[in-house]
Write an enzyme that holds these catalytic residues in place. Structure first.
Site, short mmCIF file in Angstrom:
data_model
loop_
_atom_site.label_atom_id
_atom_site.label_comp_id
_atom_site.label_asym_id
_atom_site.label_seq_id
_atom_site.Cartn_x
_atom_site.Cartn_y
_atom_site.Cartn_z
N ASN A 199 0.81 -1.22 0.00
CA ASN A 199 0.00 0.00 0.00
C ASN A 199 0.85 1.27 0.00
O ASN A 199 0.31 2.37 0.01
CB ASN A 199 -0.94 -0.01 1.21
CG ASN A 199 -0.18 -0.08 2.53
OD1 ASN A 199 1.04 -0.17 2.53
ND2 ASN A 199 -0.89 -0.02 3.63
N LYS A 200 2.17 1.15 0.00
CA LYS A 200 3.01 2.34 0.09
C LYS A 200 3.12 3.03 -1.29
O LYS A 200 2.62 2.53 -2.28
CB LYS A 200 4.39 1.96 0.64
CG LYS A 200 4.33 1.37 2.06
CD LYS A 200 3.81 2.36 3.07
CE LYS A 200 3.90 2.04 4.52
NZ LYS A 200 3.68 0.77 5.11
#
Ligand code: PLP
Length: 389
Positions: A188-189
């Site tokens: 999710n970064k």
């Protein structure tokens, strides 16, 4: 109807070439040319001196604490308003996390609370072994003040830049300001290797030691010789290939994330100007001298619980998520100490942020039309909430 997600991986299209190369040369191990190249690319981009790629950001934090000699009986300062992964490695080492409140501008570690904690620690002759600073949601913390305190008390700084790759503090990349920095490439970064991290430092001996520990602490010897406890924390060459492809679009992703944030601000401002009882919305401030990668666009609302807004979004196929629940309020850390910024305030800043804040969809694949729909859905809910008061 497909759901509008909070944040999802966004490939550049270049990743497969690196992975195919890894397969062609049978480098399917936690060593190989992609790992070296990925470290080189991150150093080139951030200006970090040296780097060691790891299997996760959490592993990189754990290694950083090892390098600084954190052990049983020690304390390490850490913001309360962050993801649990910032603090967990402190406890892997048998040390104790002491939590520090946020300031309300950037939402990061409050220099006022930090100073109070340092004074207290000095009086008790137990200064922390390290201070972990987090640049939450991509916004750099007040590093000038924090670094000055760290220097005055001679405590090393670990920068948890898991969320802030590409963010700048006075022109310097986050992760390269403190003694050791860490990045995360979780799914999710802002960019991802499907799972991975990196430890960076200007101190080559440290990054070499991190590499040694992350590869099971195998001593130079014709047979397996071990003098230290090691870890299996190295990044795989296949994952690093994804990272190499992703580094090529980091700049583009940051521009996209910042545009998403600007569109939210413009959208909400229009509603605030039109509806007099529209609840007050504030965002994380990009204070002077800082540049945020705006990894996640977040809002803080007064007078409406964000859980209700989150539910309204869910019902309309939009993913929202509450801000981090402060770590000093987590059952697992109930015995840990906490230093508030304002000791007389009824609740801490960290709790105030949690009780009013929401992360909004910030995926770089989101279309302008989808974002408009998110803004309208948020606004519709807030107008109703404002009217029912
Ligand atoms: C994601 C994250 C981590 C952990 O990184 P992983 O790669 O998921 O282990 C640590 N700190 C913060 C602030 C994060 O957001």
């Amino acid at each position: 109807m497909k759901k509008i997600p909070l944040a999802i991986p966004h490939m550049s299209g270049k990743e497969m070439a690196y992975i195919e190369q890894a397969f062609a040369e049978n480098w399917i191990a936690p060593v190989g040319p992609n790992v070296d190249l990925f470290e080189e690319k991150v150093c080139d981009y951030t200006g970090a001196g040296f780097a060691t790629a790891t299997s996760s950001g959490t592993a990189a934090i754990h290694l950083a604490l090892q390098l600084l000699g954190v052990t049983q009986g020690d304390t390490v300062f850490c913001p309360s308003f962050t993801f649990a992964a910032s603090a967990n490695p402190i406890h892997y080492q048998g040390a104790e996390a002491v939590f520090i409140d946020s300031e309300m501008e950037t939402w990061n570690m409050s220099p006022i609370a930090l100073e109070r904690a340092l004074i207290d620690a000095k009086q008790k002759a137990q200064l922390p072994k390290a201070i972990i600073v987090v640049h939450i949601y991509g916004q750099p913390a007040k590093m000038t003040e924090i670094m000055a305190l760290a220097k005055a008390y001679q405590v090393p700084i670990v920068e948890d830049a898991a969320e802030s790759l590409g963010s700048l503090y006075e022109g310097v990349q986050t992760g390269t300001i403190g003694d050791i920095g860490i990045y995360s490439f979780n799914g999710n970064k802002i960019i991802t290797t499907s799972g991975g991290g990196m430890l960076v430092s200007a101190n080559k001996a440290w990054t070499q030691e991190a590499k040694f520990l992350s590869e099971q602490a195998k001593e130079l010897s014709p047979y397996y010789q071990h003098e230290k406890i090691g870890y299996n924390y190295r990044l795989s060459n296949v994952s690093a290939g994804i990272g190499c492809g992703q580094m090529e679009v980091l700049q583009e992703r940051i521009a996209q994330k910042r545009l998403i944030f600007e569109h939210y601000v413009e959208g909400f401002t229009r509603y605030i100007e039109t509806f007099s009882n529209f609840p007050r919305i504030t965002c994380q401030r990009e204070i002077e001298g800082t540049f945020s990668n705006r990894w996640l666009s977040t809002i803080h609302i007064e007078g409406v619980h964000p859980l209700l807004l989150k539910e309204a979004l869910d019902a309309n196929g939009i993913e929202g998520r509450l801000l981090w629940k402060p770590l000093h309020l987590q059952p697992v850390f109930r015995k840990n100490r906490f230093f508030a910024e304002d000791v007389d305030a009824p609740i801490s800043n960290a709790q105030h942020l949690f009780e009013g804040g929401l992360c909004l969809p910030s995926a770089t694949q989101m279309t302008p039309k989808e974002q408009l729909y998110v803004i309208q859905t948020v606004a519709k809910f807030l107008i109703q909430a404002g009217e029912s008061k």
